[in-house]
Write an enzyme that holds these catalytic residues in place. Structure first.
Site, short mmCIF file in Angstrom:
data_model
loop_
_atom_site.label_atom_id
_atom_site.label_comp_id
_atom_site.label_asym_id
_atom_site.label_seq_id
_atom_site.Cartn_x
_atom_site.Cartn_y
_atom_site.Cartn_z
N HIS A 48 0.84 -1.21 0.00
CA HIS A 48 0.00 0.00 0.00
C HIS A 48 0.87 1.26 0.00
O HIS A 48 0.66 2.18 -0.79
CB HIS A 48 -0.93 0.00 1.21
CG HIS A 48 -1.68 1.28 1.40
ND1 HIS A 48 -2.67 1.69 0.52
CD2 HIS A 48 -1.58 2.27 2.34
CE1 HIS A 48 -3.15 2.86 0.92
NE2 HIS A 48 -2.50 3.23 2.01
N ASP A 94 -11.36 2.38 7.32
CA ASP A 94 -10.91 3.74 7.57
C ASP A 94 -11.31 4.60 6.36
O ASP A 94 -10.49 4.90 5.49
CB ASP A 94 -9.38 3.73 7.76
CG ASP A 94 -8.81 5.11 8.01
OD1 ASP A 94 -9.56 5.97 8.52
OD2 ASP A 94 -7.62 5.32 7.71
N TYR A 114 -3.22 18.26 3.56
CA TYR A 114 -1.82 18.15 3.96
C TYR A 114 -1.09 17.12 3.11
O TYR A 114 -1.53 15.98 3.05
CB TYR A 114 -1.66 17.78 5.45
CG TYR A 114 -0.30 18.18 5.96
CD1 TYR A 114 -0.07 19.48 6.43
CD2 TYR A 114 0.77 17.30 5.91
CE1 TYR A 114 1.18 19.87 6.84
CE2 TYR A 114 2.03 17.69 6.32
CZ TYR A 114 2.23 18.98 6.79
OH TYR A 114 3.48 19.37 7.19
MN MN Z 1 -5.90 4.19 7.11
#
Ligand code: MN
Length: 423
Positions: free
Chosen positions: A141, A241, A252
């Site tokens: 990832h 998430d 950011y």
């Molecule tokens: Mn995450």
């Protein structure tokens, strides 16, 4: 301490083939019915065993304050009793549900009160989450994101293979599976726009993760070694998430874990104990270069847990868009906890530590739409003829996870969330 579970064990409660919850699993959760307040239960087949009722009936050899933890609306009090107690309770539940044991099996009156169909219950957040940390521990990832947003030749930052990168997230917006989430609004800036604008996120994504919940506190100023770390872990859940990529990209750079993340995260309702996962330990990927002494570990610290993600459109057929595995994690949970506390940061009972997006080596095992569609360049074709680059309104994202070995399947249930239009 814990032994591998016995594949021969059978329960008198019917457990259908393919069920996530055989007698070898026995995960803990918080449920509520029309007749009862939220309380502690254990999943078995299609049922929940009501631990408060079992305690009331005098079937646990526990003190009154210990028994009362089953009547609380979160598991923090029970988990805080410590593994010697929680493992004894789980072992006693296993005995009570054992096909050979008549104690509960032949007590029709108690069974009628204590055995509840899961379809008659509503699951709640299993713990009051005091602190939430999200790691970034999948090499695949981090590499994919580095290639897309940074430098394809140097996708991983120089620190990545030396420490488990993470950030502190928001605990207040973590919800249990089944809770709908409104599409977040936020500030974004298109590449060709001179100024930012405010509105609903156009690039809403999931992140396929797992999380562990700590069951033992430490004092500020102390550290946990990799050898001790698993004593502090009560169990694991599936975790989505949710991430707004357009908000994240503007707020950011390169990592934007603020408003792009804190509008909602979804956890599965059943906490699978480390004891149930014991038979599924596997070797970790080789870490090269060698890590510093405080991050070294011994034994098998990764777990072979199959993971999958399905997108289900409103009134449409679902499509599985990813099949990954928790075993791919470069940094294991023991290393994460050792690193987290290496500066003296204290941990609490009921903290949630998420793994970071779990991507495997191939595109069909990537753990986010950002990677699966490669920033929208490769849309996914849905069975209803539509396509997905990211998540649309009224889509439901369902994550599942299970381990399987010697005919025993230890499952995590579902981590599901529907995206409603922005309000
Ligand atoms: Mn995450």
């Amino acid at each position: 301490m814990s032994k591998a579970s016995n594949p021969q064990l059978k329960s008198w409660v019917e457990v259908k083939p393919g069920s996530d919850f055989p007698i070898q699993n026995l995960p803990f959760g918080i449920f509520k019915t029309a007749d009862t307040d939220a309380r502690a239960g254990v999943a078995i087949g299609e049922y929940i065993l009501d631990l408060a009722e079992i305690a009331n009936a005098g079937l646990f050899n526990l003190s009154l304050p210990q028994k009362l933890t089953f009547s609380l609306p979160v598991l923090n009090g029970f988990i805080a009793l410590g593994k010697p107690i929680t493992n004894t309770v789980r072992k006693r539940v296993s005995d009570l549900l054992n096909a050979e044991n008549a104690e509960l099996r032949d007590n029709e009156e108690l069974k009628a009160k204590a055995l509840i169909k899961q379809s008659d219950a509503e699951m709640r957040e299993p713990v009051l989450i005091l602190n939430y940390t999200d790691f970034y521990s999948s090499k695949e990832h981090a590499t994919n994101v580095g290639i897309m947003f940074r430098d394809p030749a140097n996708a991983l930052l120089p620190n990545w293979k030396h420490l488990p990168v993470g950030y502190h997230g928001r605990a207040s917006s973590i919800v249990v599976s089944g809770t709908p989430i409104n599409r977040p609004k936020g500030q974004t800036k298109a590449d060709d726009a001179a100024t930012p604008s405010f509105g609903p996120s156009k690039l809403l994504d999931f992140e396929l993760e797992m999380g562990f919940i700590t069951g033992k506190r430490t004092n500020l100023g102390t550290s946990i070694s990799t050898a001790e770390a698993e004593d502090y872990i009560f169990g694991m859940v599936l975790f989505n998430d949710w991430s707004a990529r357009d908000i994240q990209k503007w707020e950011y750079v390169p990592l934007g874990p603020f408003l792009a993340k804190n509008f909602g995260s979804t956890m599965s309702p059943w906490i699978i104990t480390m004891e149930a996962l014991e038979p599924f330990r596997v070797e970790s990927p080789t870490q090269e270069p060698e890590v510093l002494p405080y991050l070294k570990f011994e034994g098998k610290k990764n777990f072979d847990i199959n993971l999958e993600v399905e997108i289900i459109p409103e009134n449409g057929k679902g499509k599985t868009v990813s099949r990954s595995n928790f075993k791919y994690m470069y940094w294991n949970m023991a290393q994460q906890l050792a690193h987290h506390t290496s500066n003296g940061c204290n941990i609490q009972v009921g903290d949630l530590y998420a793994s970071g997006t779990i991507s495997g080596p191939t595109p069909d095992s990537y753990g986010s739409m950002l990677e699966i569609s490669w920033q929208g360049k490769n849309p996914i074709q849905m069975p209803d003829g539509t396509e997905r680059k990211f998540i649309l309104d009224n889509d439901t994202v369902v994550m599942k996870g299970y381990c399987e070995k010697d005919g025993v399947r230890i499952g995590f249930g579902e981590c599901s969330g529907k995206i409603l239009p922005a309000v």
